[in-house]
Design a protein around this motif. Structure first.
Motif, PDB file in Angstrom:
ATOM      1  N   ASP A   1      -9.126 -39.800  11.562  1.00 18.12           N
ATOM      2  CA  ASP A   1      -8.710 -38.986  11.031  1.00 18.12           C
ATOM      3  C   ASP A   1      -7.092 -39.559  10.985  1.00 18.12           C
ATOM      4  O   ASP A   1      -5.911 -38.698  10.577  1.00 18.12           O
ATOM      5  N   GLY A   2      -6.824 -40.817  10.652  1.00 18.03           N
ATOM      6  CA  GLY A   2      -6.147 -41.835  10.582  1.00 18.03           C
ATOM      7  C   GLY A   2      -4.841 -42.136  12.132  1.00 18.03           C
ATOM      8  O   GLY A   2      -4.295 -43.134  11.924  1.00 18.03           O
ATOM      9  N   PHE A   3      -5.787 -41.302  13.563  1.00 15.33           N
ATOM     10  CA  PHE A   3      -4.936 -41.464  14.610  1.00 15.33           C
ATOM     11  C   PHE A   3      -5.631 -42.691  14.982  1.00 15.33           C
ATOM     12  O   PHE A   3      -6.339 -43.386  15.219  1.00 15.33           O
ATOM     13  N   THR A   4      -4.179 -43.408  15.884  1.00 12.40           N
ATOM     14  CA  THR A   4      -4.570 -44.847  16.559  1.00 12.40           C
ATOM     15  C   THR A   4      -3.320 -45.394  17.343  1.00 12.40           C
ATOM     16  O   THR A   4      -2.690 -44.583  17.452  1.00 12.40           O
TER      17      THR A   4
ATOM     18  N   GLY B   1      -0.180 -42.874  17.165  1.00  8.61           N
ATOM     19  CA  GLY B   1       0.392 -41.910  15.685  1.00  8.61           C
ATOM     20  C   GLY B   1      -0.687 -42.826  14.849  1.00  8.61           C
ATOM     21  O   GLY B   1      -1.182 -43.099  14.550  1.00  8.61           O
ATOM     22  N   ASP B   2      -0.049 -42.215  13.335  1.00 10.08           N
ATOM     23  CA  ASP B   2      -0.981 -41.824  12.784  1.00 10.08           C
ATOM     24  C   ASP B   2      -0.089 -42.989  12.129  1.00 10.08           C
ATOM     25  O   ASP B   2       0.439 -43.990  12.106  1.00 10.08           O
ATOM     26  N   SER B   3      -1.281 -43.886  11.347  1.00  9.21           N
ATOM     27  CA  SER B   3      -1.522 -45.439  11.307  1.00  9.21           C
ATOM     28  C   SER B   3      -0.682 -45.586   9.923  1.00  9.21           C
ATOM     29  O   SER B   3      -0.037 -46.845  10.064  1.00  9.21           O
ATOM     30  N   SER B   4      -0.385 -44.775   8.811  1.00 14.70           N
ATOM     31  CA  SER B   4       0.399 -45.527   8.029  1.00 14.70           C
ATOM     32  C   SER B   4       2.500 -45.475   8.849  1.00 14.70           C
ATOM     33  O   SER B   4       2.680 -46.285   8.653  1.00 14.70           O
ATOM     34  N   LEU B   5       1.777 -43.942  10.220  1.00 14.38           N
ATOM     35  CA  LEU B   5       3.282 -44.534  10.286  1.00 14.38           C
ATOM     36  C   LEU B   5       3.954 -45.576  11.037  1.00 14.38           C
ATOM     37  O   LEU B   5       4.727 -46.405  11.838  1.00 14.38           O
ATOM     38  N   LEU B   6       2.452 -46.096  11.961  1.00 13.57           N
ATOM     39  CA  LEU B   6       2.625 -47.459  13.180  1.00 13.57           C
ATOM     40  C   LEU B   6       2.845 -48.707  12.610  1.00 13.57           C
ATOM     41  O   LEU B   6       3.166 -49.669  12.629  1.00 13.57           O
ATOM     42  N   GLU B   7       2.337 -49.143  11.172  1.00 17.19           N
ATOM     43  CA  GLU B   7       2.573 -49.492  10.142  1.00 17.19           C
ATOM     44  C   GLU B   7       3.874 -49.877  10.061  1.00 17.19           C
ATOM     45  O   GLU B   7       4.684 -50.876   9.752  1.00 17.19           O
TER      46      GLU B   7
END
Length: 222
Positions: free
Chosen positions: A150-153, A210-216
């Motif tokens: 679910d995007g959690f990374t 956190g969420d993969s997009s926020l980590l990016e």
């Protein structure tokens, strides 16, 4: 350890000693987990026979699996991927034997759907997962990348310059970027759990979730 000494109720049955299966079996052994490997290629059997408990057999043959007592294993891994037919037959045989946990390697989305449809409990895509992981790592400060679901990374990364010399409270990372710094590793020191008072050095390593997009976004900060 011989095949007869393997405790089938606690060991992992690994079928196929290609790159994936061999690495998995060797790592399990290194972690102290008992393994019984099954391989039909005589060359691979010879290569691994002195390193792993090993049976030379064709696991696509249901009788062969029954003869080695496969039904007594709680966990089985199908490491065969290059032959779709063999992968499906082996997985179906394990399903028929009612193995509680069946992990199977897939080389495509279609392959994975078939494996799930016939009863594999877990399907893994080593080549795809490795490619996606490396893509994230080469594109920024990330040194390791593990996407859960679910995007959690969770990532290991170098800190952005704007955080150097600041405590986590002062850098306000969570409020600004929506990610959580779990731990910090200064050079030459062990990882420590992060607190609001943890100060970030320019040469530190961060463990961030956190969420993969926020980590990016966070990893691409200057």
């Amino acid at each position: 350890m011989s095949e007869s000494q393997v405790s089938r109720d606690t060991a992992v049955l690994v079928i196929g000693l290609g790159r994936f299966g061999a690495a998995l079996a060797a790592t399990l052994e290194r972690l102290g987990r008992e393994v019984l490997a099954v391989e039909k290629d005589p060359d691979l059997v010879q290569q691994w026979s002195h390193r792993l408990p090993l049976v030379e057999a064709d696991a696509s043959n249901a009788d062969a699996l029954e003869q080695l007592g496969a039904e007594d294993f709680q966990v089985a891994v199908v490491g065969v991927g290059t032959s779709l037919e063999a992968s499906v037959l082996i997985t179906a045989n394990l399903v028929d034997l009612e193995i509680p946990q069946i992990w199977a390697k897939a080389i495509s989305a279609e392959h994975g759907r078939i494996l799930r449809r016939i009863g594999a409990h877990h399907v893994v895509y080593p080549e795809y997962d490795a490619g996606a992981r490396v893509a994230h790592m080469v594109s920024g400060r990330m040194l390791d990348y593990i996407e859960m679901e679910d995007g959690f990374t969770i990532v290991k990364m170098r800190p952005p310059r704007e955080t150097h010399g600041f405590t986590l409270a002062d850098a306000n990372v969570r409020q600004k970027y929506g990610v959580t710094v779990i731990g910090v590793k200064p050079p030459g020191e062990p990882f420590e759990y992060a607190t609001p008072n943890t100060r970030i050095g320019k040469d530190d390593l961060l463990i961030v979730s956190g969420d993969s997009s926020l980590l990016e976004t966070f990893a691409h900060r200057p």
